[in-house]
Scaffold this active site. Structure first.
Site, PDB file in Angstrom:
ATOM      1  N   HIS A  78       0.800  -1.312  -0.029  1.00 55.41           N
ATOM      2  CA  HIS A  78       0.187   0.166   0.100  1.00 55.41           C
ATOM      3  C   HIS A  78       0.934   1.186  -0.108  1.00 55.41           C
ATOM      4  CE1 HIS A  78       0.854  -0.585   4.257  1.00 55.41           C
ATOM      5  NE2 HIS A  78       0.404   0.633   4.579  1.00 55.41           N
TER       6      HIS A  78
ATOM      7  N   HIS B 217       1.236   3.880   2.065  1.00 58.01           N
ATOM      8  CA  HIS B 217       1.737   4.743   3.211  1.00 58.01           C
ATOM      9  C   HIS B 217       3.174   4.769   3.215  1.00 58.01           C
ATOM     10  CE1 HIS B 217      -2.253   4.028   5.782  1.00 58.01           C
ATOM     11  NE2 HIS B 217      -2.087   5.268   5.144  1.00 58.01           N
TER      12      HIS B 217
ATOM     13  N   ASP C  50       5.949   4.603   5.158  1.00 53.56           N
ATOM     14  CA  ASP C  50       6.751   3.558   5.654  1.00 53.56           C
ATOM     15  C   ASP C  50       6.987   2.352   4.980  1.00 53.56           C
ATOM     16  OD1 ASP C  50       4.154   3.371   6.755  1.00 53.56           O
ATOM     17  OD2 ASP C  50       4.827   2.038   8.259  1.00 53.56           O
ATOM     18  N   HIS C  51       6.159   2.220   3.648  1.00 53.56           N
ATOM     19  CA  HIS C  51       5.977   1.005   2.885  1.00 53.56           C
ATOM     20  C   HIS C  51       6.381   1.441   1.726  1.00 53.56           C
ATOM     21  CE1 HIS C  51       4.021  -1.491   5.884  1.00 53.56           C
ATOM     22  NE2 HIS C  51       3.623  -0.066   6.307  1.00 53.56           N
TER      23      HIS C  51
ATOM     24  N   HIS D 222      -7.225  -1.981   5.632  1.00 56.35           N
ATOM     25  CA  HIS D 222      -6.621  -0.858   6.108  1.00 56.35           C
ATOM     26  C   HIS D 222      -7.189   0.524   5.538  1.00 56.35           C
ATOM     27  CE1 HIS D 222      -2.987   0.580   7.955  1.00 56.35           C
ATOM     28  NE2 HIS D 222      -2.154   0.919   7.039  1.00 56.35           N
TER      29      HIS D 222
ATOM     30  N   ASP E  12      -0.063  -4.100   6.777  1.00 60.99           N
ATOM     31  CA  ASP E  12      -0.891  -3.414   7.477  1.00 60.99           C
ATOM     32  C   ASP E  12      -2.258  -3.839   7.113  1.00 60.99           C
ATOM     33  OD1 ASP E  12       1.605  -2.218   7.833  1.00 60.99           O
ATOM     34  OD2 ASP E  12       0.658  -0.068   7.783  1.00 60.99           O
TER      35      ASP E  12
ATOM     36  N   HIS F  33       7.557  -5.006  11.798  1.00 65.87           N
ATOM     37  CA  HIS F  33       6.681  -3.775  11.675  1.00 65.87           C
ATOM     38  C   HIS F  33       6.361  -3.476  13.289  1.00 65.87           C
ATOM     39  CE1 HIS F  33       3.242  -1.080  10.425  1.00 65.87           C
ATOM     40  NE2 HIS F  33       4.123  -0.785   9.399  1.00 65.87           N
TER      41      HIS F  33
END
EC number: 3.1.26.11
Length: 306
Positions: free
Chosen positions: A61, A63, A65-66, A139, A211, A269
């Site tokens: 996805h 976000h 941090d990914h 999510h 997530d 994570h």
């Protein structure tokens, strides 16, 4: 070689000890880079991973941090003049995000990066490595988990091969053709089938789940895998918080592994609020009695042998 190279294990905020996400799955000739967060390019250097090792970039996805490591990785593909195509899989609803990340700064593009957005549940790629599939998770933004399944095969049995006098090139011919004649017609030759000298070998399986709340597709992705890499952002004491933000706890990850018959559970994570990573392993172990790895940056985790 089949192993997971852990490049980062933090969640939303990195810490002194944990970089943003990043995971390279070495799977024979494939190098699948999952969720490269900020700093991934440098972590690859520390881990001894080259841009030429990467064959696929798989995002769950969009976000930060990914995915904030995508610009550096993409530009490194061209800087190192990677010759073979590299495929990018990501939620189709994030096409604009990926376009901005891919061309976040000016660079001389030479790499052949082929975007293959994930539109719906199902296979996203297949080849000699097996089939890579994606399933939608729960999510606040569109998120997918990935599952890699190697085709089942046959394991040759040396004693049975010797019994029939099959050796050398004849073994390969038997594997290709399914049966061969041995001894010749003048020597009482017989037809030997592949099933006579081999046994079923189950293909290896891998799942990558980031997530998400606990949902049906978490279990579908994890079903019977040899290695499950799964987020465990929170501990059970913050289960309500985890649910509200669309995350899992270590206890839930352990439960998934137990119910799905997972062989090796890899937790990662982790929220920056926790300072003792051993607590995640201890909590998951209350539900899962198999081997558990609490992931650390730059660790290498072998895929369990067949």
């Amino acid at each position: 070689m089949r192993e997971l190279v852990v490049l980062g294990t933090a969640s939303q905020a990195p810490t002194r000890m944990r970089n943003h996400n990043g995971y390279l799955l070495r799977w024979d000739d494939e190098g699948m880079l999952f969720d490269p967060g900020e700093g991934t390019q440098r972590q690859m250097l520390f881990a001894g991973v080259s841009a030429t090792d990467v064959t696929r970039i798989c995002l769950t996805h969009f976000h930060g941090d990914h995915c904030l490591g995508v610009p550096g990785v993409v530009q490194r593909l061209s800087l190192d003049r990677v010759q073979r195509p590299v495929y990018a899989h990501y939620p189709a609803s994030g096409r604009d995000f990926f376009g901005r990340l891919r061309y976040a700064a000016s660079f001389y593009e030479t790499a052949d990066l082929r975007e293959e957005p994930v539109e719906t549940d199902g296979p996203v790629a297949s080849g000699t490595f097996g089939t890579l599939s994606a399933l939608r998770l729960e999510h606040p933004v569109d998120s997918y988990g990935y599952r890699l399944v190697e085709p089942d095969g046959r394991r040759m049995l040396p004693d049975r091969l010797a019994e029939y006098g099959i050796a050398g090139p004849d073994i390969g011919r038997l594997q290709r053709e399914g049966s061969i004649s041995v001894g010749g017609p003048g020597a009482g030759g017989a037809t030997v089938a592949l099933e006579d000298v081999s046994e079923h070998r189950r293909g290896q399986r891998f799942a990558f789940i980031m997530d998400t709340r606990l949902c049906e597709n978490v279990f579908a992705l994890a079903d019977g895998v040899d290695m499950l890499v799964i987020e465990s952002t929170f501990l059970a004491a913050e289960a309500e918080l985890a649910e509200s933000f669309g995350h899992l706890t270590a206890a839930q990850a352990g439960r998934v592994a137990a119910e799905c018959g997972v062989r090796l559970l890899v937790l990662t994570h982790f929220s920056q609020r926790y300072t003792d990573p051993a607590a995640f392993g201890a909590e998951a172990a209350r539900h899962f009695d198999g081997p558990i790895v609490v992931a650390e940056d730059l660790a290498r985790v072998p895929v369990p042998k067949r």
